[in-house]
Design a protein around this motif. Structure first.
Motif, PDB file in Angstrom:
ATOM      1  N   UNK A   1      37.869  32.062  47.729  1.00 23.84           N
ATOM      2  CA  UNK A   1      37.082  33.471  47.285  1.00 23.84           C
ATOM      3  C   UNK A   1      38.047  34.803  47.647  1.00 23.84           C
ATOM      4  N   UNK A   2      38.016  35.628  46.587  1.00 23.46           N
ATOM      5  CA  UNK A   2      39.005  36.732  46.757  1.00 23.46           C
ATOM      6  C   UNK A   2      38.533  37.782  46.035  1.00 23.46           C
ATOM      7  N   UNK A   3      39.400  38.933  46.002  1.00 28.87           N
ATOM      8  CA  UNK A   3      39.020  40.224  45.409  1.00 28.87           C
ATOM      9  C   UNK A   3      40.089  40.492  44.189  1.00 28.87           C
ATOM     10  N   UNK A   4      39.522  40.847  43.120  1.00 28.01           N
ATOM     11  CA  UNK A   4      40.532  41.223  42.055  1.00 28.01           C
ATOM     12  C   UNK A   4      40.838  40.047  41.390  1.00 28.01           C
ATOM     13  N   UNK A   5      41.983  39.946  40.476  1.00 21.62           N
ATOM     14  CA  UNK A   5      42.120  38.813  39.377  1.00 21.62           C
ATOM     15  C   UNK A   5      43.240  37.782  40.445  1.00 21.62           C
ATOM     16  N   UNK A   6      42.743  36.793  40.586  1.00 17.28           N
ATOM     17  CA  UNK A   6      43.771  35.605  41.007  1.00 17.28           C
ATOM     18  C   UNK A   6      44.691  35.453  39.913  1.00 17.28           C
ATOM     19  N   UNK A   7      46.040  35.375  40.567  1.00 18.51           N
ATOM     20  CA  UNK A   7      47.268  35.142  39.432  1.00 18.51           C
ATOM     21  C   UNK A   7      47.951  36.168  38.841  1.00 18.51           C
ATOM     22  N   UNK A   8      47.068  37.460  39.157  1.00 17.34           N
ATOM     23  CA  UNK A   8      47.878  38.625  38.266  1.00 17.34           C
ATOM     24  C   UNK A   8      49.172  38.999  39.035  1.00 17.34           C
ATOM     25  N   UNK A   9      50.263  39.407  38.360  1.00 16.43           N
ATOM     26  CA  UNK A   9      51.556  39.678  38.919  1.00 16.43           C
ATOM     27  C   UNK A   9      51.437  41.361  39.243  1.00 16.43           C
ATOM     28  N   UNK A  10      50.374  41.788  38.905  1.00 13.17           N
ATOM     29  CA  UNK A  10      50.259  43.179  39.158  1.00 13.17           C
ATOM     30  C   UNK A  10      49.454  43.404  40.632  1.00 13.17           C
ATOM     31  N   UNK A  11      50.048  43.735  41.598  1.00  7.53           N
ATOM     32  CA  UNK A  11      49.396  43.551  42.885  1.00  7.53           C
ATOM     33  C   UNK A  11      48.086  44.549  42.940  1.00  7.53           C
TER      34      UNK A  11
ATOM     35  N   UNK B   1      45.631  39.505  43.477  1.00  9.36           N
ATOM     36  CA  UNK B   1      46.357  38.801  44.322  1.00  9.36           C
ATOM     37  C   UNK B   1      47.431  37.826  43.774  1.00  9.36           C
ATOM     38  N   UNK B   2      48.661  38.250  43.901  1.00  3.57           N
ATOM     39  CA  UNK B   2      49.644  37.412  42.749  1.00  3.57           C
ATOM     40  C   UNK B   2      50.040  36.033  43.432  1.00  3.57           C
ATOM     41  N   UNK B   3      49.188  35.161  43.393  1.00  7.69           N
ATOM     42  CA  UNK B   3      49.476  33.871  43.611  1.00  7.69           C
ATOM     43  C   UNK B   3      50.125  33.142  42.427  1.00  7.69           C
ATOM     44  N   UNK B   4      50.804  32.159  42.535  1.00 11.41           N
ATOM     45  CA  UNK B   4      51.372  31.310  41.335  1.00 11.41           C
ATOM     46  C   UNK B   4      50.321  30.176  41.477  1.00 11.41           C
TER      47      UNK B   4
ATOM     48  N   UNK C   1      37.207  25.138  43.282  1.00  8.76           N
ATOM     49  CA  UNK C   1      36.275  26.453  42.536  1.00  8.76           C
ATOM     50  C   UNK C   1      36.879  27.615  43.236  1.00  8.76           C
ATOM     51  N   UNK C   2      36.910  28.571  42.367  1.00 12.17           N
ATOM     52  CA  UNK C   2      37.559  29.828  42.694  1.00 12.17           C
ATOM     53  C   UNK C   2      36.511  30.993  42.362  1.00 12.17           C
ATOM     54  N   UNK C   3      36.433  31.911  43.068  1.00 12.47           N
ATOM     55  CA  UNK C   3      35.637  33.337  42.999  1.00 12.47           C
ATOM     56  C   UNK C   3      36.518  34.307  42.906  1.00 12.47           C
ATOM     57  N   UNK C   4      36.399  35.239  41.656  1.00  6.70           N
ATOM     58  CA  UNK C   4      37.030  36.434  41.449  1.00  6.70           C
ATOM     59  C   UNK C   4      35.935  37.637  41.826  1.00  6.70           C
ATOM     60  N   UNK C   5      36.147  38.439  43.102  1.00  2.83           N
ATOM     61  CA  UNK C   5      34.949  39.400  42.989  1.00  2.83           C
ATOM     62  C   UNK C   5      35.737  40.718  42.841  1.00  2.83           C
TER      63      UNK C   5
END
Length: 1008
Positions: free
Chosen positions: A895-905, A909-912, A921-925
């Motif tokens: 669970x996190x905020x913003x787009x997971x995997x976005x290279x734009x901080x 969150x810029x995870x690969x 399961x993944x939550x984008x809030x």
């Protein structure tokens, strides 16, 4: 010779050639007459009915691989014509053809064949007494496992799974032929091998290897023949391979052909007396050894402890879980088990010139005497020669034409040149030709250097080229050239040669250090066989190049490997050709190394495939774009899908979605700010509900390729060439007027175009609203033909260059085509009231389908304590927790905020991908000041879809779902790192997803 064509009859079946008596040595050491060998392999698969989508048949039959197999394997080894393949899309069509007078020897079907599934087709064929074996070739292991677990598959001859290796078709056909001919051929002394394996994926993987080794054996034997006929006859005597899936079948074959069995390759655990038996292979080997003590046996097992049992029997042992299994198998098999020219003539018969091929014919037609053209045209020699070379369409078009139909011979000459040349170019575009330094032009089409597969992306490009020609898309939009940019593809055999010559495979498989891996690959010697063709290519190509990965499994419908392997951009502008060559070779080596990177290994760990099964082709493709100062970039680039997971009215799921941005497509695929629109409703704003949102979240920068001499040699790195550029630079270059709008702070309004002063916004309004370029129409058409050709939703990547010289057409580059992962027929899961009664998360925008349990861990980025400045820190913490949980085999909820995997901080969150690969399961809030919209064009999103990972989008402040942050914050953490917390519960969290309504709920752990 008549009109330049030679007799005897081309394409004649060698079995019809008159044979003289001769004696050839039989395999058992005795003398055997030729007439005996003529009877070998009497029952052959000559006509195949392929029941599949156009895309599936293209993968197997039309990317060059099947042609090679026919010429080098089928024709040579079988002493017969190559099998004919007829493709249909529906099961009912297949039954109608099978019942007709046209004979079919084999039906190959995919799992779902339009109006019925494979088992229904097989039963219908059997019920009609057609006596045609039906073989299932599946493309998705998960779907296949479900299919096999729910159905009795006894009506199918055999089941195979496509794993990217075109040789599976060879093994499939040969296996059927061997079963048909074994009874008769073994009476003449032909040997056989028994392969005992019940796991479809395993035998689909190693049967092609076994057949390849048997063919090498056959070729070495036939080389001893005294003449061509003897060699061809000896080839008929190759060993048979019989596949068995249970103890009883294996023992029956062994009992019937005891003296012919050269060896046995057997699993240890497989069915015996209707039940799985852990040591069935041991019992089978013991029983065989009682009858044939000398028989060679190799046993396979996933349990290394079984090696002791194998050694006690004197049998070889192969470790199934080993990444070197296929290599060990090859070694064990090797060490232990064994068409001319068009001759231009004058009416009197004198030769004036000759042409070897279509290209030569076009050139000669421009210069030969008019008398010669009149002579051959009057005899239909041109159409006859073309027909002999399988140019049936062109031959049929030319034959009705008469000399008297033309006002002069010169008009006829011009018509012949234009007709033949256009056909040749269309053929070169639609087929992947082998690279020829003497004729390579580099202006269009796809050519291959080296043998082997084109890989997934390469097949997609070749199929895209075929689609454009098939649906006549190239001239459909006046003033626009729609094309697949020309490309050279290094086949997978170059990759394999590179690994073997430099002894890199074992090191690469074991390496966990990407930097050391790349360094070792860069220092390794590149195969000489590919160096010269690449040098010729560079001599004729002084345009920026994209060097792209194309692995066997890449862009498959179910594991697209999106963004896992490397793509590099080359300026290709250094004045020294040696430096340009060094840069290209270094880029290729980097792509090769990415096959074994930590990220690719982590991705493969979540699939049913082994890294050893992977092989890498490399695409070297002309980039779409123009030079602006010292930068090179397209006007816009992006990704389009024929299916929209999250449509907003009036658009529907099937209307599709496009994400596009100024500059190179990296902006879109990495989740940076871009502009989204529906091709069917290009004026419909999908993303921004207010002017403030548009201004705040518009594209501020774009990616471009830095030109100039720069760094050279093997130490060159792409990172210094790909640069972020302010949008203002595109305005200076005159590019932004195609894409831009202007925000007026005084009026708080956005105006189309960039003619007034104000803040520039990338909105594509001049194109989408004012029709400066038919982007939406082109995308709509391409998505339609792509879905038609693949019989599934598709995704395409594209680039557009509108900065072309005056008088030249605008460019639309069709860069990639892949079937869209994650879209299947769904048994929708209903979300009950009790599911929502105690929900941790509820979302109206969910990707995925089904119920997921057995999740006890949560990794969360706390919305209340997280700040965007902590994006990199949070990504590192998430990656660390992921490694720990993956090692413990504990799937988790992320669970996190913003787009997971976005290279734009600032966006998330810029995870690969490999850093969150353990999440189920993944939550984008959304942020309080930013609404999250799923970036459907990203590589990250493609991988989520392929693995059916639950993907929840929540914008709580906009009333779109919720996350119970207060409850989460009240739970004790196992560990906290900055704003990232790891929670663990005694009872499982349940994830419920309805794939049709795209709603989902995550339930809190239930109290005991």
């Amino acid at each position: 010779i008549r009109g330049g064509t030679r007799d005897p009859t081309p394409g004649r079946d060698l079995s019809d050639v008159e044979r003289k008596p001769a004696a050839v040595q039989s395999l058992d050491g005795g003398e055997q007459g030729v007439s005996d060998f003529q009877n070998l392999m009497r029952d052959q698969v000559r006509n195949i009915l392929l029941v599949s989508s156009l895309y599936e048949s293209f993968i197997m039959a039309e990317d060059g691989q099947l042609d090679e197999l026919i010429l080098t394997k089928f024709l040579d080894l079988n002493l017969s014509r190559a099998p004919n393949i007829v493709r249909v899309s529906q099961g009912s069509e297949a039954l109608a053809l099978a019942r007709s007078e046209r004979p079919f020897d084999l039906i190959i079907t995919s799992t779902r064949v339009g109006d019925m599934h494979a088992l229904e087709l097989a039963r219908a064929v059997k019920a009609a007494d057609l006596d045609i074996p039906v073989v299932l070739l599946a493309y998705d292991t998960q779907e296949l496992n479900q299919f096999m677990s729910r159905n009795d598959t006894s009506d199918l001859e055999r089941i195979y799974v496509w794993q990217g290796d075109a040789r599976i078709l060879l093994a499939l056909v040969k296996s059927v032929e061997d079963k048909l001919n074994v009874e008769r051929d073994t009476e003449l002394g032909v040997p056989l091998f028994l392969v005992v394996e019940d796991n479809v994926r395993y035998y689909s993987s190693f049967l092609p290897v076994i057949y390849s080794e048997v063919m090498k054996l056959s070729q070495s034997v036939c080389a001893e023949g005294l003449n061509l006929m003897q060699m061809l006859l000896l080839m008929r005597a190759r060993p048979k391979i019989l596949l068995c899936t249970n103890f009883e079948e294996a023992w029956d074959y062994f009992s019937r052909y005891t003296d012919n069995v050269l060896g046995v390759i057997s699993d240890i655990e497989f069915p015996m007396e209707g039940e799985m038996e852990a040591i069935a292979g041991i019992r089978l080997a013991e029983k065989m050894r009682e009858v044939r003590p000398d028989i060679a046996i190799a046993l396979q097992s996933g349990d290394p402890n079984n090696e002791v049992l194998a050694r006690r029997l004197g049998a070889g042992f192969l470790q199934k879980g080993s990444p070197m299994l296929l290599r060990q198998l090859r070694e064990y098999l090797t060490e232990h088990l064994f068409f001319g020219d068009f001759v231009f003539r004058l009416p009197g018969g004198d030769e004036v010139d000759r042409a070897e091929d279509l290209r030569g014919l076009v050139q000669k037609l421009k210069s030969v005497p008019a008398e010669s053209i009149s002579f051959h045209a009057g005899r239909n020699d041109f159409s006859s020669w073309l027909r002999a070379r399988a140019e049936f369409g062109l031959a049929g078009a030319l034959r009705p034409r008469r000399l008297e139909d033309y006002p002069s011979v010169e008009v006829l000459r011009a018509d012949l040149v234009s007709s033949i040349d256009e056909t040749r170019r269309a053929r070169d575009r639609s087929a992947v030709a082998d690279f020829d330094a003497d004729i390579f032009e580099g202006k269009e089409g796809i050519v291959r250097i080296g043998g082997g597969s084109l890989g997934g992306k390469g097949r997609g490009l070749a199929f895209a080229t075929r689609l454009l020609d098939h649906f006549r898309m190239r001239h459909r939009f006046p003033g626009v050239r729609v094309s697949v940019p020309p490309a050279v593809i290094l086949g997978t055999e170059v990759f394999l040669e590179f690994l073997e010559e430099n002894d890199l495979r074992a090191f690469a498989l074991e390496s966990e250090d990407d930097e050391a891996l790349v360094d070792r690959f860069l220092k390794a010697r590149f195969p000489d066989t590919a160096l010269e063709p690449l040098a010729v290519f560079l001599e004729q190509t002084r345009h920026p190049l994209a060097v792209r990965s194309s692995s066997l499994l890449e862009d498959s419908p179910y594991q697209p490997f999106a963004g896992i392997f490397d793509t590099l951009m080359l300026p290709n502008d250094h004045p020294d050709p040696r430096v340009r060559s060094e840069q290209l070779i270094a880029a290729i080596k980097r792509v090769y190394a990415s096959t074994f990177s930590v990220a690719s290994k982590a991705f493969l760990a979540a699939t049913p495939y082994r890294l050893e099964e992977e092989a890498m082709a490399v695409i070297i493709q002309k980039m779409v774009g123009s030079t602006h100062g010292d930068l090179f970039y397209p006007t816009l680039a992006g990704v389009a899908r024929s299916y929209n997971f999250y449509p907003t009215p009036p658009a529907t799921f099937e209307d599709g979605i496009t994400a596009a941005a100024l500059g190179l497509g990296r902006t879109v695929v990495e989740g940076e700010p871009s502009f989204r629109f529906c091709p069917a409703y290009p004026n419909h704003n999908l993303e921004f509900s207010t002017v403030e949102e548009m201004v705040q979240n518009t594209q501020r920068e774009f990616w471009a390729l830095q030109l100039g001499d720069g760094l050279g040699g093997a130490d060159w790195r792409e990172e210094g060439r790909m640069v972020r550029v302010p949008v203002s630079e595109a305005e200076k270059a005159g590019v932004l007027h195609w894409l831009g709008s202007t925000y007026s702070p005084e009026n708080n309004a956005v105006y189309d175009g960039v003619s007034r002063s104000g803040v520039r916004l990338v909105t594509l309004a001049p194109i989408l609203k004012h029709g400066l370029f038919p982007l939406a129409d082109i995308l709509d058409a391409l998505l339609e033909i792509g879905a038609s050709g693949t019989r599934s939703p598709v995704e395409i990547e594209f680039a557009v260059n509108l900065s072309t010289p005056p008088g030249e057409p605008k460019e639309f580059g069709f860069l990639q085509l892949r079937p869209l992962a994650g879209i299947r027929e769904l048994d929708a899961v209903e979300i009950e009231a009790e599911d929502r009664a105690d929900a941790l998360c509820d979302s109206p925008s969910v990707l995925g389908n089904g119920r997921v349990g057995e999740v006890y861990d949560v990794v969360m980025v706390d919305r209340k304590t997280y700040h965007r400045s902590q994006a990199v820190e949070a990504a590192r913490a998430v990656a660390r927790f992921n490694r720990t949980l993956v090692a413990e085999a504990r799937p988790y909820l992320l669970i996190g905020v913003g787009r997971w995997g976005s290279t734009h901080p600032w966006l998330g969150i810029p995870v690969k991908w490999d850093e969150i690969a353990g999440a189920r399961a993944i939550v984008e809030a959304g942020f309080a000041d930013f609404k999250v919209t799923p970036s459907q064009g990203t590589h990250f999103f493609q991988n989520l879809a392929s693995f059916n990972i639950g993907y929840f989008t929540v914008n709580q402040d906009a009333g779109e779902g919720f996350v119970d942050w207060d409850w989460l914050e009240g739970q004790p953490a196992v560990e906290e790192v900055g704003p990232v917390r790891h929670l663990r519960f005694e009872e499982p969290i349940e994830v419920v997803m309805n794939g049709k309504s795209h709603q989902g709920v995550i339930r809190k752990p239930r109290a005991r």
